[in-house]
Design a protein around this motif. Structure first.
Motif, PDB file in Angstrom:
ATOM      1  N   ALA A 261       7.230 -64.414 -37.097  1.00 45.33           N
ATOM      2  CA  ALA A 261       8.324 -64.517 -36.128  1.00 45.33           C
ATOM      3  C   ALA A 261       9.138 -65.794 -36.343  1.00 45.33           C
ATOM      4  O   ALA A 261      10.376 -65.766 -36.302  1.00 45.33           O
ATOM      5  CB  ALA A 261       7.771 -64.466 -34.711  1.00 45.33           C
ATOM      6  N   VAL A 262       8.462 -66.895 -36.579  1.00 49.69           N
ATOM      7  CA  VAL A 262       9.149 -68.171 -36.793  1.00 49.69           C
ATOM      8  C   VAL A 262       9.975 -68.112 -38.074  1.00 49.69           C
ATOM      9  O   VAL A 262      11.141 -68.513 -38.104  1.00 49.69           O
ATOM     10  CB  VAL A 262       8.144 -69.344 -36.825  1.00 49.69           C
ATOM     11  CG1 VAL A 262       8.810 -70.627 -37.295  1.00 49.69           C
ATOM     12  CG2 VAL A 262       7.516 -69.535 -35.454  1.00 49.69           C
TER      13      VAL A 262
ATOM     14  N   THR B 296      10.989 -72.562 -32.494  1.00 51.19           N
ATOM     15  CA  THR B 296      11.989 -71.496 -32.451  1.00 51.19           C
ATOM     16  C   THR B 296      11.856 -70.734 -31.129  1.00 51.19           C
ATOM     17  O   THR B 296      10.872 -70.885 -30.408  1.00 51.19           O
ATOM     18  CB  THR B 296      11.789 -70.520 -33.618  1.00 51.19           C
ATOM     19  OG1 THR B 296      10.495 -69.913 -33.496  1.00 51.19           O
ATOM     20  CG2 THR B 296      11.903 -71.221 -34.964  1.00 51.19           C
ATOM     21  N   ASN B 297      12.846 -69.910 -30.839  1.00 54.42           N
ATOM     22  CA  ASN B 297      12.802 -69.115 -29.605  1.00 54.42           C
ATOM     23  C   ASN B 297      11.582 -68.205 -29.554  1.00 54.42           C
ATOM     24  O   ASN B 297      10.938 -68.069 -28.519  1.00 54.42           O
ATOM     25  CB  ASN B 297      14.082 -68.289 -29.456  1.00 54.42           C
ATOM     26  CG  ASN B 297      15.289 -69.141 -29.189  1.00 54.42           C
ATOM     27  OD1 ASN B 297      15.181 -70.228 -28.633  1.00 54.42           O
ATOM     28  ND2 ASN B 297      16.451 -68.673 -29.604  1.00 54.42           N
ATOM     29  N   SER B 298      11.252 -67.581 -30.686  1.00 54.33           N
ATOM     30  CA  SER B 298      10.103 -66.677 -30.701  1.00 54.33           C
ATOM     31  C   SER B 298       8.799 -67.442 -30.502  1.00 54.33           C
ATOM     32  O   SER B 298       7.905 -66.973 -29.796  1.00 54.33           O
ATOM     33  CB  SER B 298      10.057 -65.870 -31.995  1.00 54.33           C
ATOM     34  OG  SER B 298      10.021 -66.718 -33.110  1.00 54.33           O
TER      35      SER B 298
ATOM     36  N   LYS C  90      11.343 -65.618 -39.543  1.00 47.78           N
ATOM     37  CA  LYS C  90      12.527 -64.765 -39.412  1.00 47.78           C
ATOM     38  C   LYS C  90      13.687 -65.486 -38.727  1.00 47.78           C
ATOM     39  O   LYS C  90      14.840 -65.139 -38.945  1.00 47.78           O
ATOM     40  CB  LYS C  90      12.178 -63.495 -38.642  1.00 47.78           C
ATOM     41  CG  LYS C  90      11.322 -62.555 -39.445  1.00 47.78           C
ATOM     42  CD  LYS C  90      10.888 -61.361 -38.624  1.00 47.78           C
ATOM     43  CE  LYS C  90       9.959 -60.489 -39.469  1.00 47.78           C
ATOM     44  NZ  LYS C  90       9.333 -59.438 -38.671  1.00 47.78           N
ATOM     45  N   GLU C  91      13.404 -66.483 -37.919  1.00 51.20           N
ATOM     46  CA  GLU C  91      14.463 -67.214 -37.211  1.00 51.20           C
ATOM     47  C   GLU C  91      15.040 -68.374 -38.011  1.00 51.20           C
ATOM     48  O   GLU C  91      16.095 -68.898 -37.656  1.00 51.20           O
ATOM     49  CB  GLU C  91      13.927 -67.762 -35.887  1.00 51.20           C
ATOM     50  CG  GLU C  91      13.783 -66.715 -34.828  1.00 51.20           C
ATOM     51  CD  GLU C  91      13.502 -67.340 -33.482  1.00 51.20           C
ATOM     52  OE1 GLU C  91      14.309 -68.170 -33.011  1.00 51.20           O
ATOM     53  OE2 GLU C  91      12.461 -66.993 -32.909  1.00 51.20           O
ATOM     54  N   ILE C  92      14.365 -68.786 -39.042  1.00 49.68           N
ATOM     55  CA  ILE C  92      14.831 -69.924 -39.836  1.00 49.68           C
ATOM     56  C   ILE C  92      15.811 -69.418 -40.881  1.00 49.68           C
ATOM     57  O   ILE C  92      15.497 -68.494 -41.629  1.00 49.68           O
ATOM     58  CB  ILE C  92      13.638 -70.655 -40.488  1.00 49.68           C
ATOM     59  CG1 ILE C  92      12.730 -71.214 -39.401  1.00 49.68           C
ATOM     60  CG2 ILE C  92      14.121 -71.754 -41.430  1.00 49.68           C
ATOM     61  CD1 ILE C  92      11.438 -71.783 -39.904  1.00 49.68           C
TER      62      ILE C  92
END
Length: 104
Positions: free
Chosen positions: A92-93, A52-54, A95-97
């Motif tokens: 962090a990962v 992911t971006n984070s 939260k992006e999924i």
């Protein structure tokens, strides 16, 4: 080669500060879930996280590796000694999924 139980135990202890983490053993490897979302896995004694971006920003120099032949590359986490970093990374990962779509 499959992940050894010793490495799994080490990683699960290192992820103990992360909230709502669970594991599922699958064909000798382990899928890692955070709040029910797949965030990574333990493959051949390697901790791999979804790119992911984070995750990329937290580990800009990390290598991308395939968990198994033909799979999408994931980020190799080599800083497995820092529990606080790992907890922050998983959060962090996750939260992006996106949430799973409900079946009709």
């Amino acid at each position: 080669m499959s992940t050894t139980s010793g490495y799994f135990n080490f990683i699960s202890e290192q992820l103990s500060l992360a909230e709502n983490v669970s594991y599922r053993k699958m064909m000798g490897e382990y899928i890692i879930y955070s709040n029910g979302k797949v965030v990574g896995g333990i493959y051949d004694d390697r901790l791999l996280i979804k790119p992911t971006n984070s995750a990329r920003s937290m580990m800009p120099d990390a290598l991308l590796e395939e968990p198994y032949d033909g799979a999408k590359p994931m980020i190799l986490v080599d800083n497995t000694d820092d529990k606080e970093f790992l907890a922050e990374l998983l959060s962090a990962v996750e939260k992006e999924i996106p949430d799973k779509k409900k079946r009709r």
